[in-house]
Design a protein around this motif. Structure first.
Motif, PDB file in Angstrom:
ATOM      1  N   LYS A  60      46.187 -28.481  63.978  1.00 57.51           N
ATOM      2  CA  LYS A  60      46.904 -27.217  63.819  1.00 57.51           C
ATOM      3  C   LYS A  60      47.669 -27.301  62.499  1.00 57.51           C
ATOM      4  O   LYS A  60      48.699 -27.952  62.397  1.00 57.51           O
ATOM      5  CB  LYS A  60      47.853 -26.992  64.987  1.00 57.51           C
ATOM      6  N   LEU A  61      47.109 -26.666  61.484  1.00 57.34           N
ATOM      7  CA  LEU A  61      47.715 -26.701  60.156  1.00 57.34           C
ATOM      8  C   LEU A  61      48.686 -25.536  59.997  1.00 57.34           C
ATOM      9  O   LEU A  61      48.399 -24.433  60.452  1.00 57.34           O
ATOM     10  CB  LEU A  61      46.627 -26.591  59.074  1.00 57.34           C
ATOM     11  N   ASN A  62      49.815 -25.816  59.315  1.00 53.03           N
ATOM     12  CA  ASN A  62      50.675 -24.685  58.986  1.00 53.03           C
ATOM     13  C   ASN A  62      50.040 -23.937  57.817  1.00 53.03           C
ATOM     14  O   ASN A  62      49.048 -24.382  57.237  1.00 53.03           O
ATOM     15  CB  ASN A  62      52.112 -25.142  58.702  1.00 53.03           C
ATOM     16  N   MET A  63      50.594 -22.798  57.453  1.00 51.76           N
ATOM     17  CA  MET A  63      49.993 -21.943  56.429  1.00 51.76           C
ATOM     18  C   MET A  63      49.846 -22.674  55.094  1.00 51.76           C
ATOM     19  O   MET A  63      48.802 -22.600  54.445  1.00 51.76           O
ATOM     20  CB  MET A  63      50.842 -20.677  56.251  1.00 51.76           C
ATOM     21  N   LYS A  64      50.878 -23.397  54.697  1.00 50.67           N
ATOM     22  CA  LYS A  64      50.822 -24.109  53.413  1.00 50.67           C
ATOM     23  C   LYS A  64      49.737 -25.192  53.432  1.00 50.67           C
ATOM     24  O   LYS A  64      49.011 -25.360  52.456  1.00 50.67           O
ATOM     25  CB  LYS A  64      52.185 -24.721  53.103  1.00 50.67           C
ATOM     26  N   GLU A  65      49.644 -25.918  54.528  1.00 50.44           N
ATOM     27  CA  GLU A  65      48.605 -26.955  54.653  1.00 50.44           C
ATOM     28  C   GLU A  65      47.219 -26.336  54.607  1.00 50.44           C
ATOM     29  O   GLU A  65      46.325 -26.834  53.915  1.00 50.44           O
ATOM     30  CB  GLU A  65      48.815 -27.745  55.947  1.00 50.44           C
ATOM     31  N   TYR A  96      41.911 -17.069  60.523  1.00 52.54           N
ATOM     32  CA  TYR A  96      42.860 -16.207  59.808  1.00 52.54           C
ATOM     33  C   TYR A  96      42.352 -14.774  59.668  1.00 52.54           C
ATOM     34  O   TYR A  96      42.826 -14.026  58.808  1.00 52.54           O
ATOM     35  CB  TYR A  96      43.176 -16.819  58.439  1.00 52.54           C
ATOM     36  N   THR A  99      45.203 -12.203  59.800  1.00 49.50           N
ATOM     37  CA  THR A  99      46.428 -12.485  59.063  1.00 49.50           C
ATOM     38  C   THR A  99      46.878 -11.275  58.245  1.00 49.50           C
ATOM     39  O   THR A  99      46.049 -10.503  57.762  1.00 49.50           O
ATOM     40  CB  THR A  99      46.273 -13.714  58.144  1.00 49.50           C
ATOM     41  N   GLU A 101      49.279 -12.089  55.960  1.00 47.31           N
ATOM     42  CA  GLU A 101      49.821 -12.864  54.843  1.00 47.31           C
ATOM     43  C   GLU A 101      48.924 -12.649  53.619  1.00 47.31           C
ATOM     44  O   GLU A 101      47.758 -13.055  53.607  1.00 47.31           O
ATOM     45  CB  GLU A 101      49.885 -14.342  55.242  1.00 47.31           C
TER      46      GLU A 101
END
Length: 193
Positions: A60-65, A96, A99, A101
């Motif tokens: 589970k990667l955060n958005m930056k990762e 995504y 998303t 973002e």
């Protein structure tokens, strides 16, 4: 670690350091794997890039990762002509798809564009890239898109336009490796494009 990875390019030493108890205590597992992914791309170890990216994408990667892992992996595998990249691109689009973002939406667009250029050799994307290079890009990003557009024009049997764009990309980049590669292409080694 930096010295082992980027100065000495010593794979064995880097892997010992990145797996050391000190590294495990001071960095998260994902951070260490992202550092490893960068290293494997840098030393051009395609199997390790695939293995490491598969591991990371399973987390589970955060958005930056995610904004680091996906474009790095997709860009590298596309450049290598590795068709397995479609699985990673599909995973990105699935995770995504909804998303809002803007940076992630742009990243997905760019990853799909890269796939269309390098793997599908879709000359229909010429218009997209022509529009893109008219926007307010920094010189380095402009050089990347000019290079990609040159690639498509080459696929479209327009070598003259490809040469023009390669020269423009060469003038816009500050990456010595890219300049050397473009010089080799312009001297007739078109297989590098």
């Amino acid at each position: 670690m930096y010295d082992a990875a980027y100065i000495k390019k010593d794979k064995e030493l880097f892997e010992i350091l990145i797996g050391s108890p000190q590294a495990q205590l001071t960095m998260s597992d994902v951070s260490r794997k992202i550092m490893s992914l960068n290293f494997y791309v840098n030393i051009d170890d395609e199997n390790k890039v695939l293995e490491t990216s598969k591991y990371l994408i399973g987390k589970k990667l955060n958005m930056k990762e995610a904004q680091t892992v996906y474009p790095l992996t997709i860009g590298y595998l596309c450049e290598k002509g590795n068709s397995k990249v479609v699985n990673i691109l599909n995973d990105l689009k699935k995770k995504y798809a909804n998303t809002k973002e803007i940076n992630m939406m742009l990243l997905m667009y760019d990853c799909e564009l890269t796939y269309d250029i390098y793997i599908k050799k879709d000359t229909g994307r010429i218009k997209d890239l022509e529009e893109l290079i008219k926007t307010d890009l920094n010189p380095q990003n402009l050089a990347v898109y000019q290079y990609r557009l040159a690639k498509l024009y080459y696929y479209d049997n327009n070598k003259e336009k490809a040469i023009q764009l390669l020269n423009a990309a060469k003038n816009n980049t500050n990456d010595k490796g890219a300049v050397n590669k473009i010089d080799k292409i312009l001297k007739g080694n078109w297989s590098l494009l």
